[in-house]
Design a protein around this motif. Structure first.
Motif, PDB file in Angstrom:
ATOM      1  N   TRP A 266     -11.305-104.657 -39.420  1.00  9.05           N
ATOM      2  CA  TRP A 266     -12.335-103.655 -39.216  1.00  9.05           C
ATOM      3  C   TRP A 266     -11.646-102.353 -38.872  1.00  9.05           C
ATOM      4  CZ3 TRP A 266     -16.125-103.708 -34.475  1.00  9.05           C
ATOM      5  CH2 TRP A 266     -16.996-102.608 -34.589  1.00  9.05           C
ATOM      6  N   ASP A 294     -14.518-103.376 -44.638  1.00  6.81           N
ATOM      7  CA  ASP A 294     -15.507-103.512 -43.565  1.00  6.81           C
ATOM      8  C   ASP A 294     -16.350-102.224 -43.543  1.00  6.81           C
ATOM      9  OD1 ASP A 294     -16.875-104.266 -41.217  1.00  6.81           O
ATOM     10  OD2 ASP A 294     -15.120-105.219 -40.350  1.00  6.81           O
ATOM     11  N   ILE A 295     -17.259-102.116 -42.598  1.00  6.72           N
ATOM     12  CA  ILE A 295     -18.318-101.084 -42.646  1.00  6.72           C
ATOM     13  C   ILE A 295     -17.894 -99.634 -42.897  1.00  6.72           C
ATOM     14  CG2 ILE A 295     -20.079-102.330 -41.374  1.00  6.72           C
ATOM     15  CD1 ILE A 295     -19.101-101.065 -38.812  1.00  6.72           C
ATOM     16  N   ILE A 331     -18.485-105.523 -47.281  1.00  2.08           N
ATOM     17  CA  ILE A 331     -19.484-105.983 -46.313  1.00  2.08           C
ATOM     18  C   ILE A 331     -20.828-105.330 -46.612  1.00  2.08           C
ATOM     19  CG2 ILE A 331     -19.104-104.152 -44.586  1.00  2.08           C
ATOM     20  CD1 ILE A 331     -19.229-106.365 -42.414  1.00  2.08           C
ATOM     21  N   TRP A 368     -25.125-100.475 -36.649  1.00  3.18           N
ATOM     22  CA  TRP A 368     -24.036 -99.505 -36.889  1.00  3.18           C
ATOM     23  C   TRP A 368     -24.540 -98.130 -37.343  1.00  3.18           C
ATOM     24  CZ3 TRP A 368     -20.728-101.842 -34.213  1.00  3.18           C
ATOM     25  CH2 TRP A 368     -20.447-103.198 -34.371  1.00  3.18           C
ATOM     26  N   TRP A 403     -19.847-109.797 -48.274  1.00  7.80           N
ATOM     27  CA  TRP A 403     -19.770-110.354 -46.931  1.00  7.80           C
ATOM     28  C   TRP A 403     -21.013-109.896 -46.171  1.00  7.80           C
ATOM     29  CZ3 TRP A 403     -15.763-107.563 -43.358  1.00  7.80           C
ATOM     30  CH2 TRP A 403     -15.794-108.099 -42.065  1.00  7.80           C
ATOM     31  N   ASP A 405     -23.095-109.704 -42.839  1.00  4.49           N
ATOM     32  CA  ASP A 405     -22.833-109.799 -41.408  1.00  4.49           C
ATOM     33  C   ASP A 405     -24.087-109.390 -40.645  1.00  4.49           C
ATOM     34  OD1 ASP A 405     -21.381-110.036 -39.060  1.00  4.49           O
ATOM     35  OD2 ASP A 405     -20.620-107.976 -39.157  1.00  4.49           O
ATOM     36  N   MET A 406     -24.096-109.553 -39.341  1.00  2.00           N
ATOM     37  CA  MET A 406     -25.165-109.065 -38.451  1.00  2.00           C
ATOM     38  C   MET A 406     -26.541-109.599 -38.848  1.00  2.00           C
ATOM     39  SD  MET A 406     -23.339-107.058 -36.480  1.00  2.00           S
ATOM     40  CE  MET A 406     -24.262-105.758 -35.667  1.00  2.00           C
ATOM     41  N   ARG A 467     -22.626-114.710 -41.790  1.00  2.00           N
ATOM     42  CA  ARG A 467     -22.326-115.055 -40.402  1.00  2.00           C
ATOM     43  C   ARG A 467     -23.399-115.985 -39.851  1.00  2.00           C
ATOM     44  NH1 ARG A 467     -21.236-110.552 -35.814  1.00  2.00           N
ATOM     45  NH2 ARG A 467     -23.505-110.423 -35.830  1.00  2.00           N
ATOM     46  N   TRP A 480     -17.956-117.828 -41.710  1.00  2.00           N
ATOM     47  CA  TRP A 480     -16.877-117.832 -40.713  1.00  2.00           C
ATOM     48  C   TRP A 480     -17.491-117.923 -39.327  1.00  2.00           C
ATOM     49  CZ3 TRP A 480     -19.357-113.373 -41.439  1.00  2.00           C
ATOM     50  CH2 TRP A 480     -19.282-112.358 -40.482  1.00  2.00           C
ATOM     51  N   ASP A 483     -17.233-113.585 -34.020  1.00  2.00           N
ATOM     52  CA  ASP A 483     -16.298-112.766 -33.239  1.00  2.00           C
ATOM     53  C   ASP A 483     -15.614-113.546 -32.129  1.00  2.00           C
ATOM     54  OD1 ASP A 483     -17.084-110.770 -34.905  1.00  2.00           O
ATOM     55  OD2 ASP A 483     -18.450-109.825 -33.472  1.00  2.00           O
ATOM     56  N   PHE A 516     -10.542-112.281 -33.403  1.00  2.00           N
ATOM     57  CA  PHE A 516     -11.181-110.993 -33.733  1.00  2.00           C
ATOM     58  C   PHE A 516     -11.001-109.986 -32.593  1.00  2.00           C
ATOM     59  CE2 PHE A 516     -15.005-108.230 -33.686  1.00  2.00           C
ATOM     60  CZ  PHE A 516     -14.838-107.607 -34.917  1.00  2.00           C
ATOM     61  N   HIS A 541      -8.715-111.794 -39.795  1.00  2.00           N
ATOM     62  CA  HIS A 541      -9.600-110.662 -39.521  1.00  2.00           C
ATOM     63  C   HIS A 541      -9.436-110.277 -38.069  1.00  2.00           C
ATOM     64  CE1 HIS A 541     -12.834-107.896 -39.606  1.00  2.00           C
ATOM     65  NE2 HIS A 541     -13.778-108.664 -39.106  1.00  2.00           N
TER      66      HIS A 541
HETATM   67  C1  GLC Z   1     -19.233-107.828 -36.498  1.00  2.00           C
HETATM   68  C2  GLC Z   1     -18.570-108.891 -37.333  1.00  2.00           C
HETATM   69  C3  GLC Z   1     -17.132-108.521 -37.595  1.00  2.00           C
HETATM   70  C4  GLC Z   1     -17.097-107.157 -38.268  1.00  2.00           C
HETATM   71  C5  GLC Z   1     -17.799-106.116 -37.409  1.00  2.00           C
HETATM   72  C6  GLC Z   1     -17.895-104.766 -38.100  1.00  2.00           C
HETATM   73  O1  GLC Z   1     -18.683-107.793 -35.231  1.00  2.00           O
HETATM   74  O2  GLC Z   1     -18.673-110.159 -36.779  1.00  2.00           O
HETATM   75  O3  GLC Z   1     -16.517-109.496 -38.399  1.00  2.00           O
HETATM   76  O4  GLC Z   1     -15.767-106.763 -38.484  1.00  2.00           O
HETATM   77  O5  GLC Z   1     -19.098-106.559 -37.105  1.00  2.00           O
HETATM   78  O6  GLC Z   1     -18.536-104.853 -39.299  1.00  2.00           O
END
Ligand code: GLC
Length: 800
Positions: A266, A294-295, A331, A368, A403, A405-406, A467, A480, A483, A516, A541
């Motif tokens: 990340w 990642d984001i 992601i 985010w 991917w 997530d959240m 997730r 996976w 965190d 993580f 990661h």
């Molecule tokens: C969450 C995810 C992690 C990712 C982060 C930012 O914490 O579990 O894997 O890197 O968000 O997207």
């Protein structure tokens, strides 16, 4: 409803006397005097569904978890009425239903009680929300053990625990913390070596109590919905898992590259950083197939957009990475930024696709991007729309995997970490509140993503990571463990979670290698990668907050350990792919905890560290710093130490040397382990030869398989696969190797190199398909005990 006071106890209500009984093909109904109906459905001789209604009224039958493709059908079904009970008889089981109180007892064919109601079904009316709090309690005989339930970060055997299923974003969770990201309401019970499973298919918040409240009772309950559970009989534990997986669905085969090594952080940005990381893998010759965005690749964390400052030309970057063998994974989170100038937001608003609160306003939450709205993935129209959003990312830019997530769903800055209970969901036309949709939200997002990626990646195979998950998510996605933290304890947790997920039907699982949160020492990273290469999903990661986590950031020794183990993973790809095929075709879990591997050995019931990778490789990670080895349990049978080739007899605990570059690893005697040459990424090289390591065993026949196909695409579904089945027979002065081939796929290689381990004689003669072969015309090494043979032999005799 008339409530007889005798049927009420501490606020709980109980079924009354059975008043009538009826049968409709595979369904048997019992009506009680106080309006309870028990519907028992015989799906298979050993798979039975129990469903209870109160007020004479079932809900509309609908489940996201049950797969349409599961096997159904039974060969026998009889119902007998006795004075005090009814008996439903299938080929494998007898189910007794008591006339007095509707309690059930399940017997096997020998008359052993496999599972018996304690209080059985009971309920409380939910005054706050309407409906019932539905409960079930079962007698727990002494010595019964419990396993399963998804991602619980605690001892494999759940006896003595009370657990909750409510998908939750748990950053930096700890050992024993509950609940985590997933909700898999499936457990396995085992008593006197007989295993059964229970899948409580209810998406509300569910609880499981394994002899925690009462020593002799196991119970499970939900805050709403119906008491609706499936019972699976083994007695073999692996059969319980395969039957559950068959019912809730098996995955497709992933593209082979997805089983390679993945590097994530990340976040990697800008483009030059991504390239630099990728380049370094090639330079150091550490194989790697996938790199993650990642984001921060997005524009202000808006899904389906790019930060053009960091990534001016994503299509070019993705294709340049691809030329070097890297697949780009991006992601995508569920929160959609509230922004009138953002096309995804606008489309969703125009079509009314966002979740709403009970009284009408949109469900607003911070993630985010700041304030967001959230698509209702339980609405089929929303899923269809969402799947279309992937066109640019997959079809045009060339991203190979997504991917998710959240998707618990996670919401920041609120104590509940998620949506309020009143949020409304479509639930595929069965409108409901978030109480019911919460646990399934992530799976429906992963499903919509899978549909989208599949549509645009076609004719290639999709690759999705999620997730959050509910039972059945394995049909769409890998996963996976969220965190975790860079600590030794978390290495132990990762090992347990991967095993537990595997026995919960979701084998395509891995942890953030190295942890993580926080930063691992080089030694911890080395020990973690040694374990990680034996998890079906293998990805490093880290949060990136505490330093870098690429293998080279830990110095020379760790680089070498990483290379050694990632290379081993690439060599073992045909073995891993065959494991995956067994999982995809038959639901066989890819990782087998020792209890799953040999439940008839009492020693295995409380083991946590050792596991079987596939069917024939025993692995046990070193989980403490400064170790030169560890004690471990070797299951019954005979094994070869993979590193020293020492032959060991199992059924005992043993010290095994394991310096920093060794993970204890044993191969079962009689096994045939296929290997490919090391490649830097899948498809880098033509596979010129298949290597088969043949581990000698005296006596009985051992069967091993090698499944191959084009490693991507769907031709395999038309029969273009190659399944080699080997039968090994070992004698004092002879080895017989038989090969049976299925499928029409023609493998690239034309020869197979046999490498014998533990052969008790020197090779004097080789006979291939009844012809004695002249040593001069053979590639044979009598010292190393290797022989190269044409790939399509039927029977080989190696004579000493
Ligand atoms: C969450 C995810 C992690 C990712 C982060 C930012 O914490 O579990 O894997 O890197 O968000 O997207």
């Amino acid at each position: 409803m008339i409530i007889n006071t005798e049927l009420e106890y501490k606020g709980n209500l109980f079924p009354g006397k059975v008043r009538s009984f009826s049968q409709d093909v595979d369904k048997i109904y019992f009506h009680t005097e106080n309006g309870v109906i028990l519907q028992i459905t015989i799906l298979r001789g050993s798979v039975i569904r129990f469903r209870y209604a109160t007020d004479n009224n079932f809900e509309k039958d609908f489940s996201y978890a049950i797969s349409k493709d599961g096997a159904r059908g039974y060969s026998m079904l009889e119902v007998e009425e006795e004075i005090k009970s009814y008996k439903i008889i299938t080929r494998r089981l007898t189910i007794q239903v008591d006339k007095a109180d509707l309690k059930t007892t399940i017997f096997d064919k020998e008359g052993n009680v496999i599972c018996k109601d304690d209080w059985g079904f009971h309920w409380e009316q939910s005054y706050e929300y309407g409906g019932n709090i539905v409960k079930m309690s079962k007698a727990a005989p002494q010595g019964e053990c419990y396993y399963g339930l998804g991602d619980k970060p605690m001892h494999l055997n759940l006896k003595g625990k009370r657990l909750e299923n409510w998908a939750t974003d748990q950053y930096a969770y700890g050992k024993d913390q509950d609940p985590l990201y997933k909700s898999i309401p499936f457990y396995i019970g085992m008593h006197e070596e007989r295993a059964y499973g229970i899948f409580f298919d209810n998406t509300f918040k569910t609880y499981f109590d394994f002899c925690h409240e009462r020593r002799n009772v196991t119970s499970f309950w939900a805050q709403g919905g119906e008491m609706n559970y499936y019972f699976f009989y083994g007695p073999d534990m692996q059969e319980v898992v395969t039957r559950y997986t068959d019912l809730t669905g098996k995955p497709e085969l992933p593209p082979l590259w997805a089983l390679g090594y993945h590097q994530c952080k990340w976040s990697y940005y800008p483009e030059s950083k991504v390239k630099e990381v990728a380049q370094k893998f090639r330079e150091l010759q550490i194989p790697c197939d996938a790199i993650y965005l990642d984001i921060d690749y997005m524009d202000g964390f808006r899904c389906f957009t790019w930060n053009k400052e960091y990534f001016p030309d994503p299509k070019r970057m993705v294709s340049e990475l691809a030329q070097d063998g890297f697949k780009t994974i991006a992601i995508i989170d569920p929160g959609i930024k509230i922004d009138d100038n953002y096309w995804v937001y606008k489309e969703a608003m125009e079509n009314d696709y966002f979740c709403k609160r009970a009284d009408g306003p949109y469900m607003r939450g911070k993630v985010w991007p700041g304030e967001c709205f959230f698509p209702d993935f339980t609405n089929p129209d929303v899923r269809e729309w969402w799947s279309g959003l992937f066109k640019e990312l997959i079809d045009e830019i060339g991203v190979k995997g997504v991917w998710n997530d959240m998707n618990e769903p996670a919401v920041m800055e609120v104590p509940s970490k998620t949506f309020p209970n009143d949020v409304r969901h479509n639930y595929d036309g069965h409108n409901c509140s978030h109480r019911k949709a919460h646990n399934i939200y992530g799976t429906q997002m992963a499903r919509a993503t899978y549909e989208g990626v599949k549509k645009y990646a076609y004719p290639k195979r999709p690759f999705i990571i999620t997730r959050s998950a509910y039972s059945g998510a394995q049909r769409f996605s890998c996963s996976w463990t969220g965190d975790n933290i860079a600590t030794w304890e978390h290495l132990w947790i990762a090992n347990i979670q991967a095993q537990r997920m595997s026995m919960s039907g979701m084998s395509f699982i891995g942890s953030d290698i190295g942890g993580f949160a926080e930063h691992p020492t080089g030694e911890l990273y080395a020990r973690w990668i040694q374990l990680g290469v034996f998890h079906p999903f293998c990805r490093t990661h880290s949060s990136g907050d505490h330093g870098n986590q690429e293998p080279w950031t830990f110095g020379e020794e760790v680089i070498n350990v990483t290379r050694k183990y990632v290379e081993l993973r690439y060599q073992l790809l045909p073995y891993l792919y065959t494991m995956f095929w067994e999982y995809a075709a038959y639901g066989v879990p890819m990782l087998k905890s020792l209890v799953l591997y040999d439940q008839y050995d009492l020693q295995t019931h409380y083991r946590t560290d050792e596991f079987i990778f596939g069917n024939q490789i025993l692995v046990c990670p070193v989980q403490e710093p400064n170790s030169k080895g560890r004690r471990m349990y070797i299951p019954k049978g005979h094994w070869y130490n993979y590193w020293t080739r020492e032959y060991v007899t199992g059924g005992l605990e043993k010290w095994v040397d394991a310096d920093i570059d060794i993970i204890p690893m044993f191969v079962k005697e009689g096994a045939i382990i296929p290997k490919y040459p090391v490649q830097q990424y899948v498809g880098e090289k033509r596979i010129e030869q298949l290597q088969l390591e043949v581990y000698f065993k005296l006596g009985a026949k051992e069967v091993s398989k090698v499944y191959e196909d084009a490693h991507d695409g769907y031709d395999y579904a038309k029969g273009r696969y190659s399944l080699r089945t080997y039968t090994f027979t070992g004698k004092d002065n002879e080895v017989i190797l038989q090969q049976h081939k299925d499928g029409t796929f023609v493998t690239e290689y034309s020869s197979i190199k046999l490498e014998f381990v533990g052969l008790p004689f020197t090779i004097k003669e080789v006979e291939i398909d009844n012809v004695v072969v002249d040593f001069n015309s053979l590639e044979i090494d009598l010292v190393q005990q290797t022989i190269v043979v044409p790939k399509d032999f039927t029977e080989i005799h190696i004579i000493g």
